[in-house]
Each structure stands twice: as C-alpha cells, then as structure tokens.
Write a protein that holds these residues in place. Structure first.
Motif, PDB file in Angstrom:
ATOM      1  N   MET A 167      48.853 -89.168   4.233  1.00  0.00           N
ATOM      2  CA  MET A 167      48.837 -90.367   5.080  1.00  0.00           C
ATOM      3  C   MET A 167      49.917 -91.367   4.690  1.00  0.00           C
ATOM      4  O   MET A 167      50.077 -91.715   3.526  1.00  0.00           O
ATOM      5  CB  MET A 167      47.466 -91.044   5.017  1.00  0.00           C
ATOM      6  CG  MET A 167      47.286 -92.159   6.049  1.00  0.00           C
ATOM      7  SD  MET A 167      45.579 -92.724   6.176  1.00  0.00           S
ATOM      8  CE  MET A 167      45.512 -93.883   4.805  1.00  0.00           C
ATOM      9  N   GLU A 173      51.413 -95.340   5.664  1.00  0.00           N
ATOM     10  CA  GLU A 173      50.899 -96.597   6.212  1.00  0.00           C
ATOM     11  C   GLU A 173      52.010 -97.619   6.385  1.00  0.00           C
ATOM     12  O   GLU A 173      52.892 -97.748   5.531  1.00  0.00           O
ATOM     13  CB  GLU A 173      49.851 -97.211   5.276  1.00  0.00           C
ATOM     14  CG  GLU A 173      48.561 -96.452   5.180  1.00  0.00           C
ATOM     15  CD  GLU A 173      47.591 -97.171   4.249  1.00  0.00           C
ATOM     16  OE1 GLU A 173      46.953 -98.143   4.695  1.00  0.00           O
ATOM     17  OE2 GLU A 173      47.499 -96.766   3.077  1.00  0.00           O
ATOM     18  N   SER A 185      50.157-102.235   5.447  1.00  0.00           N
ATOM     19  CA  SER A 185      48.962-101.673   4.810  1.00  0.00           C
ATOM     20  C   SER A 185      47.926-102.704   4.414  1.00  0.00           C
ATOM     21  O   SER A 185      46.749-102.371   4.245  1.00  0.00           O
ATOM     22  CB  SER A 185      49.367-100.881   3.567  1.00  0.00           C
ATOM     23  OG  SER A 185      49.947-101.742   2.596  1.00  0.00           O
ATOM     24  N   LEU A 223      42.193-100.103   5.354  1.00  0.00           N
ATOM     25  CA  LEU A 223      42.255 -98.816   6.039  1.00  0.00           C
ATOM     26  C   LEU A 223      42.312 -97.666   5.037  1.00  0.00           C
ATOM     27  O   LEU A 223      41.660 -96.630   5.208  1.00  0.00           O
ATOM     28  CB  LEU A 223      43.483 -98.765   6.953  1.00  0.00           C
ATOM     29  CG  LEU A 223      43.335 -99.354   8.355  1.00  0.00           C
ATOM     30  CD1 LEU A 223      44.692 -99.405   9.052  1.00  0.00           C
ATOM     31  CD2 LEU A 223      42.356 -98.536   9.199  1.00  0.00           C
ATOM     32  N   ALA A 224      43.096 -97.848   3.974  1.00  0.00           N
ATOM     33  CA  ALA A 224      43.234 -96.790   2.971  1.00  0.00           C
ATOM     34  C   ALA A 224      41.911 -96.518   2.256  1.00  0.00           C
ATOM     35  O   ALA A 224      41.555 -95.363   2.002  1.00  0.00           O
ATOM     36  CB  ALA A 224      44.310 -97.174   1.957  1.00  0.00           C
ATOM     37  N   HIS A 261      46.948 -90.378  -0.002  1.00  0.00           N
ATOM     38  CA  HIS A 261      48.045 -91.345   0.071  1.00  0.00           C
ATOM     39  C   HIS A 261      49.394 -90.660  -0.130  1.00  0.00           C
ATOM     40  O   HIS A 261      49.581 -89.886  -1.061  1.00  0.00           O
ATOM     41  CB  HIS A 261      47.857 -92.429  -0.992  1.00  0.00           C
ATOM     42  CG  HIS A 261      49.080 -93.269  -1.230  1.00  0.00           C
ATOM     43  ND1 HIS A 261      49.422 -94.326  -0.413  1.00  0.00           N
ATOM     44  CD2 HIS A 261      50.045 -93.199  -2.187  1.00  0.00           C
ATOM     45  CE1 HIS A 261      50.542 -94.874  -0.864  1.00  0.00           C
ATOM     46  NE2 HIS A 261      50.944 -94.205  -1.931  1.00  0.00           N
ATOM     47  N   ALA A 290      53.185 -96.190   1.542  1.00  0.00           N
ATOM     48  CA  ALA A 290      52.673 -97.361   2.255  1.00  0.00           C
ATOM     49  C   ALA A 290      53.654 -98.507   2.122  1.00  0.00           C
ATOM     50  O   ALA A 290      54.484 -98.539   1.208  1.00  0.00           O
ATOM     51  CB  ALA A 290      51.297 -97.770   1.713  1.00  0.00           C
ATOM     52  N   ASP A 316      54.099-102.960   2.856  1.00  0.00           N
ATOM     53  CA  ASP A 316      53.654-104.278   3.310  1.00  0.00           C
ATOM     54  C   ASP A 316      54.694-105.303   2.875  1.00  0.00           C
ATOM     55  O   ASP A 316      55.446-105.076   1.916  1.00  0.00           O
ATOM     56  CB  ASP A 316      52.280-104.636   2.750  1.00  0.00           C
ATOM     57  CG  ASP A 316      51.619-105.752   3.556  1.00  0.00           C
ATOM     58  OD1 ASP A 316      50.865-105.442   4.511  1.00  0.00           O
ATOM     59  OD2 ASP A 316      51.866-106.933   3.253  1.00  0.00           O
ATOM     60  N   TYR A 341      46.972-103.465  -3.537  1.00  0.00           N
ATOM     61  CA  TYR A 341      46.867-102.075  -3.076  1.00  0.00           C
ATOM     62  C   TYR A 341      47.081-101.104  -4.236  1.00  0.00           C
ATOM     63  O   TYR A 341      46.286-100.185  -4.468  1.00  0.00           O
ATOM     64  CB  TYR A 341      47.893-101.827  -1.968  1.00  0.00           C
ATOM     65  CG  TYR A 341      47.797-100.486  -1.282  1.00  0.00           C
ATOM     66  CD1 TYR A 341      48.186 -99.316  -1.933  1.00  0.00           C
ATOM     67  CD2 TYR A 341      47.342-100.383   0.031  1.00  0.00           C
ATOM     68  CE1 TYR A 341      48.109 -98.078  -1.302  1.00  0.00           C
ATOM     69  CE2 TYR A 341      47.255 -99.149   0.657  1.00  0.00           C
ATOM     70  CZ  TYR A 341      47.647 -98.002  -0.008  1.00  0.00           C
ATOM     71  OH  TYR A 341      47.574 -96.786   0.622  1.00  0.00           O
ATOM     72  N   LEU A 360      49.276 -91.225  10.262  1.00  0.00           N
ATOM     73  CA  LEU A 360      49.851 -92.562  10.129  1.00  0.00           C
ATOM     74  C   LEU A 360      48.758 -93.578  10.428  1.00  0.00           C
ATOM     75  O   LEU A 360      48.069 -93.477  11.440  1.00  0.00           O
ATOM     76  CB  LEU A 360      51.017 -92.769  11.098  1.00  0.00           C
ATOM     77  CG  LEU A 360      51.561 -94.203  11.179  1.00  0.00           C
ATOM     78  CD1 LEU A 360      52.244 -94.590   9.866  1.00  0.00           C
ATOM     79  CD2 LEU A 360      52.527 -94.363  12.349  1.00  0.00           C
ATOM     80  N   ALA A 361      48.611 -94.557   9.551  1.00  0.00           N
ATOM     81  CA  ALA A 361      47.658 -95.650   9.778  1.00  0.00           C
ATOM     82  C   ALA A 361      48.419 -96.958   9.730  1.00  0.00           C
ATOM     83  O   ALA A 361      49.231 -97.173   8.836  1.00  0.00           O
ATOM     84  CB  ALA A 361      46.560 -95.639   8.708  1.00  0.00           C
ATOM     85  N   PHE A 362      48.183 -97.806  10.700  1.00  0.00           N
ATOM     86  CA  PHE A 362      48.852 -99.099  10.674  1.00  0.00           C
ATOM     87  C   PHE A 362      48.070-100.141  11.457  1.00  0.00           C
ATOM     88  O   PHE A 362      47.721 -99.948  12.605  1.00  0.00           O
ATOM     89  CB  PHE A 362      50.305 -99.010  11.178  1.00  0.00           C
ATOM     90  CG  PHE A 362      50.506 -98.512  12.582  1.00  0.00           C
ATOM     91  CD1 PHE A 362      51.012 -99.354  13.572  1.00  0.00           C
ATOM     92  CD2 PHE A 362      50.242 -97.193  12.915  1.00  0.00           C
ATOM     93  CE1 PHE A 362      51.227 -98.887  14.865  1.00  0.00           C
ATOM     94  CE2 PHE A 362      50.460 -96.720  14.194  1.00  0.00           C
ATOM     95  CZ  PHE A 362      50.953 -97.571  15.181  1.00  0.00           C
TER      96      PHE A 362
END
Length: 379
Positions: free
Chosen positions: A5, A7, A10, A15-16, A36, A39, A41, A50, A85-87
């Motif tokens: 994944m 991000e 993040s 989400l993580a 992971h 990521a 930010d 994080y 992908l997470a965002f």
C-alpha cells in the motif's frame, strides 16, 4: 495475500492503522492484509507520528515529509509498485465548516495527485476519503469532475457516504469514501460492496461517555494533559447543559459571547453523554475545542483521540495544537477498518453483509451536472 500500500496525505496514520487492523486469515489458512510500502504528508509532526506508531521506527525512510507537487510519483527506484493506494485528500476547501472553495481553492485540486499515482502505478484498488461537503462543493461540479477522473484512470468506482456512528465509532462523523477496483479485475468478478452498518440503531451507538470512560484512560497515557481553562470560560460552561452551546438562553448576560454566529454551531458546545460525540475537528480558535458533558473544561487530546478510536498507546508527536490538528484531521481507524476489511474480503471472495451505495453520489446520477475542464498535470 498481501497488498502493498502507498499513501498520499497520510495524516498521522488513521487509514494505515485501519488497514493494519483489517487483516484476517481465511478458511484455507491464507492471510489477507495490507503492507506499508510508502507514504507522504506535508506536516513534519504528522510524519513523525506515523513513523513512530505505524512503523515503530522514527528513522524509517519510506515515509516522506514533502510537498505532494514535488513528490517523486512515478520514480519506482524511490516509490516502488503498489497494489493499493489510500489517500484522504485534503478537505479544507470542501468542508462545510470552511468556505467551500472547492476546486478553486488551494487544497481542492490536490486529489489530482492521487489520479497521477493511479495512472502511473495502476494499483488493483484505491481508497479515497473526503468530507461529506465534497458533494456540494462548486454546486456539485467538483464531485462530478473527481469521479470522472478516477473512472477515466481505469477504475470501477463505488462512492458512498459513510456515517461512522453507524459503524461503531463514537462520533457523528460523515465522510465520502470512494473505493475503486481496476477495470480488468472488476470484469473478472471483483465487485466491491458497501459494508452494512453495524450499529444503525441510535440505541446501539457507542456514546461519548462510553468512549472516554470505558475503560478509564491510564494515568500514563500520552497526550492527556489537562487543558488550561480560564475562570470566565469555566463559569460560562457551568451554565451550559450537556448538548447545548454558547447560545444557550440560560447563560447570564455578562458571560454571553458578543459575536454573531450560527446558533447551531459547536462553539462551547458540551458533549451529550448519552449520544455519540459531534464531529472532532482539527482547527478553530477559542470555543471550538470540544467540551466535557459534566466537567467545566475542554477535552484533552487523548479524550479526542478516543472519540477518533485511536488506541491509548498511540502517541502523537508535537505541541498540543499540533496534536489537536492531527487528531481532528485523521480518519478514525475503526471506521477505516470496516472499509479496508471489506476490500480484502472482496478480493478473497468472502461474502459479507452489504448495502447499496448512496444513490445521489453515483456518477450515473450526476452526469447532468456541468463539468469542469480537466486539470492538466505534468506526468
């Protein structure tokens, strides 16, 4: 099966952490989880939070503190291939609390960097999160444009308005989450469905008091310093019943606020101990810090973190205001877990109770809305 994944935006890791909590082993003994990969930010404290809590490594090199416009998307020697992908793209310009500048704001177009990742990496799935106000930003045009760009990147999309209090989160937090399954996989039968609410009945919803007091917060829990409360604020709060705010008629004249404001606002609003909390936010001045239902004070950051379903050993890095911002901007991990678990079960071919997605958010129902011209990105 492991989903690598990546991000963007993040945050401190809501989400993580939700993705981490979602892992399970199926009947055949195969483990399904997210791992992971990288990521990003923009905020340094957030990145440090994080790394400490999700990776247990303050020196981790896979979490980048960088302006997303300078992030090396596409350079696979730095950001390798991913399966997911997470965002949670920044919501400042879509929030009903703000001025709703939408796509015309500084933050509005940032979703397009998620589109850039999708086009370069073509992950199997993406999970994008934003505030409910996204549906009305730019008179609804913003949502149409965003959904069209996600779809044109090669994904079958399922937008839905999740009311997190209906999923066991002790807070009335309503967020649009868009899950996208890559078209070739969708055609093979990988169809995501919106997981059914677990606590749809108000009497079953977790209350703010349950979240904060059951069990008691450990004395050594991080980020639990008592806020400073002036004598005047404490006196004002003493006249405000739980569930009411600064415009309660029982407040003496000399303690009332000499400002014009929405009387349904959360300024000096006390929690109602019998209900989920109102929405935890990460910004705002005096009177917006969330207030205890009984004690004449604002909540501690740890109490806010409990309303956001972060565990007590999750340590936020930075000043009190930085921590407050991180907590308020995060996705509740327990809410994220529900969606992430549904994603894993979708790929595992495991059935789960589901409901139809929010009808008014589906692109087919929105196509009569005027479209924006695409935002060009240098890929």
């Amino acid at each position: 099966m492991e989903f690598r994944m990546g991000e963007l935006f993040s945050g401190p890791g809501g989400l993580a952490l939700g993705a981490k909590l979602a892992e399970f082993t199926d009947d055949t003994g195969e483990k399904w989880d997210f791992k992971h990969s990288w990521a990003n930010d923009f905020d340094q404290d957030t990145v440090e939070t994080y790394k400490l809590n999700l990776l247990h490594n303050p020196d981790a090199k896979t979490v980048f503190c960088e302006d997303v416009s300078k992030f090396p998307i596409g350079d696979k020697s730095i950001l390798p291939d991913i399966d997911a992908l997470a965002f949670g793209f920044p919501c400042n310009d879509y929030s009903s609390v703000g001025k709703q500048k939408g796509l015309g704001g500084v933050y509005g177009p940032l979703y397009s960097y998620g589109v850039k990742v999708l086009k370069y990496y073509q992950p199997k799935v993406f999970i994008a999160e934003n505030v409910g106000g996204l549906s009305s930003a730019n008179e609804g045009y913003a949502l149409v444009k965003i959904l069209e760009e996600f779809q044109s990147s090669g994904y079958h999309i399922t937008p839905n308005l999740y009311k997190f209090e209906e999923y066991g989160v002790p807070q009335a937090r309503h967020r649009i989450i868009i899950v996208g399954i890559r078209n070739d996989l969708y055609e093979e039968g990988i169809h995501f469905h919106v997981p059914e609410p677990t606590t749809p009945d108000p009497k079953d919803m977790k209350t703010s008091q349950q979240a904060i007091e059951e069990p008691k917060i450990p004395v050594d829990a991080p980020n639990n310093e008592m806020p400073r409360t002036t004598k005047k604020v404490a006196e004002r709060l003493s006249y405000i019943p739980e569930g009411e705010n600064a415009w309660y008629l029982g407040i003496p004249e000399e303690l009332r606020l000499n400002v014009r404001g929405a009387k349904l606002s959360s300024i000096y609003k006390r929690l109602d101990h019998t209900k989920p909390a109102y929405t935890v936010t990460g910004s705002g001045g005096g009177g917006t810090h969330m207030y205890h239902w009984k004690e004449n004070r604002a909540l501690t950051n740890r109490e806010r973190a409990r309303l956001q379903t972060f565990p007590d050993d999750f340590k936020f890095i930075g000043s009190k205001e930085s921590v407050r911002k991180q907590i308020g901007m995060a996705v509740p991990p327990e809410g994220a877990k529900v969606v992430m678990e549904a994603v894993l079960k979708t790929f595992a071919g495991i059935e789960y109770p589901w409901v139809k997605p929010t009808e008014k958010l589906q692109l087919d129902n929105l196509l009569g809305v005027k479209k924006y011209e695409p935002i060009e990105l240098e890929l």
